[in-house]
Design a protein around this motif. Sequence first.
Motif, short mmCIF file in Angstrom:
data_model
loop_
_atom_site.label_atom_id
_atom_site.label_comp_id
_atom_site.label_asym_id
_atom_site.label_seq_id
_atom_site.Cartn_x
_atom_site.Cartn_y
_atom_site.Cartn_z
N CYS A 1 22.34 72.65 17.46
CA CYS A 1 21.12 71.98 17.92
C CYS A 1 21.33 70.46 18.00
CB CYS A 1 20.00 72.29 16.93
SG CYS A 1 18.43 71.69 17.51
N CYS A 2 20.80 69.84 19.04
CA CYS A 2 20.81 68.37 19.12
C CYS A 2 19.83 67.97 20.23
CB CYS A 2 22.21 67.83 19.40
SG CYS A 2 22.85 68.16 21.05
N ASP A 3 19.70 66.70 20.49
CA ASP A 3 18.79 66.25 21.56
C ASP A 3 19.51 66.23 22.91
OD1 ASP A 3 16.23 65.49 20.16
OD2 ASP A 3 17.75 64.53 18.92
N TYR A 4 20.61 65.45 22.99
CA TYR A 4 21.32 65.34 24.27
C TYR A 4 22.80 65.65 24.07
CZ TYR A 4 17.04 62.94 25.57
OH TYR A 4 15.72 62.64 25.80
N VAL A 5 23.37 66.32 25.08
CA VAL A 5 24.80 66.66 25.01
C VAL A 5 25.54 66.02 26.19
CG1 VAL A 5 24.38 68.95 26.05
CG2 VAL A 5 26.49 68.52 24.82
N TYR A 6 26.65 65.37 25.88
CA TYR A 6 27.50 64.70 26.85
C TYR A 6 28.72 65.59 27.09
CZ TYR A 6 24.69 60.52 26.07
OH TYR A 6 23.64 59.63 26.00
N ILE A 7 28.76 66.30 28.20
CA ILE A 7 29.88 67.22 28.47
C ILE A 7 30.93 66.45 29.28
CG2 ILE A 7 30.56 69.41 29.51
CD1 ILE A 7 27.57 70.28 29.24
N HIS A 8 32.14 66.39 28.71
CA HIS A 8 33.15 65.51 29.32
C HIS A 8 34.51 66.20 29.42
CE1 HIS A 8 34.99 61.84 30.60
NE2 HIS A 8 35.85 61.87 29.59
N ASP A 9 35.18 65.99 30.54
CA ASP A 9 36.55 66.50 30.73
C ASP A 9 37.51 65.66 29.87
OD1 ASP A 9 35.66 68.17 32.79
OD2 ASP A 9 36.20 66.72 34.37
N GLY A 10 38.26 66.33 28.99
CA GLY A 10 39.28 65.61 28.23
C GLY A 10 40.32 65.00 29.15
N ALA A 11 40.40 65.49 30.35
CA ALA A 11 41.37 64.98 31.33
C ALA A 11 40.87 63.76 32.10
CB ALA A 11 41.74 66.10 32.30
N ARG A 12 39.71 63.21 31.69
CA ARG A 12 39.21 61.95 32.30
C ARG A 12 39.24 60.87 31.22
NH1 ARG A 12 36.61 62.39 37.33
NH2 ARG A 12 36.05 64.53 37.82
N PRO A 13 40.36 60.16 31.10
CA PRO A 13 40.53 59.26 29.96
C PRO A 13 39.82 57.90 30.08
CG PRO A 13 42.58 59.46 31.23
CD PRO A 13 41.59 60.34 31.90
N PHE A 14 39.34 57.54 31.27
CA PHE A 14 38.93 56.14 31.44
C PHE A 14 37.42 55.91 31.55
CE2 PHE A 14 43.35 56.32 33.10
CZ PHE A 14 43.92 55.68 32.00
N ILE A 15 36.66 56.62 30.73
CA ILE A 15 35.23 56.28 30.63
C ILE A 15 35.12 54.98 29.83
CG2 ILE A 15 34.11 58.51 30.94
CD1 ILE A 15 34.32 58.90 27.89
N ASP A 16 34.02 54.24 30.08
CA ASP A 16 33.83 53.01 29.31
C ASP A 16 32.42 52.98 28.74
OD1 ASP A 16 32.02 51.74 31.28
OD2 ASP A 16 33.81 51.68 32.55
N GLN A 17 32.17 52.02 27.87
CA GLN A 17 30.90 51.98 27.13
C GLN A 17 29.71 51.70 28.06
OE1 GLN A 17 30.74 52.97 23.91
NE2 GLN A 17 32.94 53.31 24.07
N GLU A 18 29.92 50.91 29.09
CA GLU A 18 28.82 50.60 30.02
C GLU A 18 28.39 51.87 30.76
OE1 GLU A 18 31.69 48.79 29.84
OE2 GLU A 18 30.81 47.09 28.78
N LEU A 19 29.38 52.66 31.19
CA LEU A 19 29.10 53.92 31.89
C LEU A 19 28.32 54.87 30.95
CD1 LEU A 19 31.78 55.98 33.83
CD2 LEU A 19 30.52 57.02 31.99
N LEU A 20 28.74 54.96 29.69
CA LEU A 20 28.05 55.83 28.74
C LEU A 20 26.61 55.35 28.54
CD1 LEU A 20 30.85 56.51 26.08
CD2 LEU A 20 29.98 58.08 27.81
N GLN A 21 26.42 54.05 28.49
CA GLN A 21 25.06 53.51 28.31
C GLN A 21 24.18 53.85 29.51
OE1 GLN A 21 23.90 51.70 25.38
NE2 GLN A 21 22.04 52.44 26.40
N ARG A 22 24.74 53.77 30.73
CA ARG A 22 23.95 54.11 31.92
C ARG A 22 23.52 55.58 31.88
NH1 ARG A 22 27.80 50.68 34.41
NH2 ARG A 22 29.12 52.37 35.21
N ALA A 23 24.45 56.45 31.45
CA ALA A 23 24.14 57.88 31.37
C ALA A 23 23.07 58.13 30.30
CB ALA A 23 25.40 58.68 31.05
N CYS A 24 23.19 57.43 29.20
CA CYS A 24 22.22 57.57 28.10
C CYS A 24 20.82 57.16 28.56
CB CYS A 24 22.70 56.70 26.92
SG CYS A 24 21.57 56.62 25.56
N ASP A 25 20.72 56.00 29.20
CA ASP A 25 19.42 55.53 29.69
C ASP A 25 18.81 56.53 30.66
OD1 ASP A 25 19.88 53.24 28.24
OD2 ASP A 25 20.52 52.04 29.97
#
Length: 233
Positions: free
Chosen positions: A100-124
């Motif tokens: 159980c949780c509120d939000y789940v971030y499903i991510h390909d382990g084969a995509r190494p170059f996510i950054d914090q700004e991108l994660l923040q945009r998805a979160c918002d």
Amino acid sequence: MGQEKNVAVVLCAGRGTRMNSEVQKQYLLIKGKPVVYYSLIAFEKCPFIDEIVLVTGKEEIEYCRHEIIEKYNLKKVKSIVAGGKERYHSVFEGLKAIGCCDYVYIHDGARPFIDQELLQRACDSVRIHKACVVGMPVKDTIKISGQDGFADHTLDRSKLWMVQTPQVFQYSLVYQAYDKIMKYPGIQVTDDAMVVEQMGQAKIKLVEGSYKNIKITTPEDLEIAEIFAKDRA
Ligand SMILES: Nc1ccn([C@@H]2O[C@H](COP(=O)(O)OP(=O)(O)OP(=O)(O)O)[C@@H](O)[C@H]2O)c(=O)n1
Ligand SMILES: C[C@](O)(CO)[C@H](O)COP(=O)(O)O
């Protein structure tokens, strides 16, 4: 109101057929570290991600535990579970492991170059829309081929997006959609948004990703990855 809980599911159970390497592509080294390390460290450093579930092949669980999680001191990885035959089977194993949780971030382990700004945009975005995927407008012209190998027609590029991960959802929404789709064995789905589009009850918001957020798929991607990794620790 209780505190929001966000979990990342990092997928690492693919065979990497198109890479055709001896070692599975998610464990190949970029600047001396495994491809999947870069995804994991991005979530580890992300202030609003509480836990990580790593989904890997059954035979690679111990390798991941010792050579990645312990070696790089990744404290947020709470479970390592075995994936399934297709990507969506692996996702479902990851979702079940969360509980159980509120939000789940499903991510390909084969995509190494996510950054914090991108994660923040998805979160918002997910907090408003309940379902979102990161992606970028396509740069090339896309044609549909006819059966004869000739171009049949050209798509309107202004409406086309290359979809990436993370794909982020309200947990209950995506869990229910996955639970339903498991009743259709053999169904063709290539991303999580397709599962929610077909089985869920939310529209998927498209969020700006990054042109650096490539999926390591074929050998030339590794050459590009070495360049993108220059400014990564
Ligand atoms: N049964 C599967 C298939 C894929 N994946 C993961 O999903 C991501 C995206 O899949 P893709 O790049 O297509 O990986 P592979 O399936 O490994 O590659 P290929 O299609 O070339 O065999 C990867 O991080 C991969 O490890 C997974 O966890 N379980
Ligand atoms: C989820 C994904 O990375 C979005 O682009 C992609 O669809 C995975 O597809 P693959 O066939 O498993 O590479």
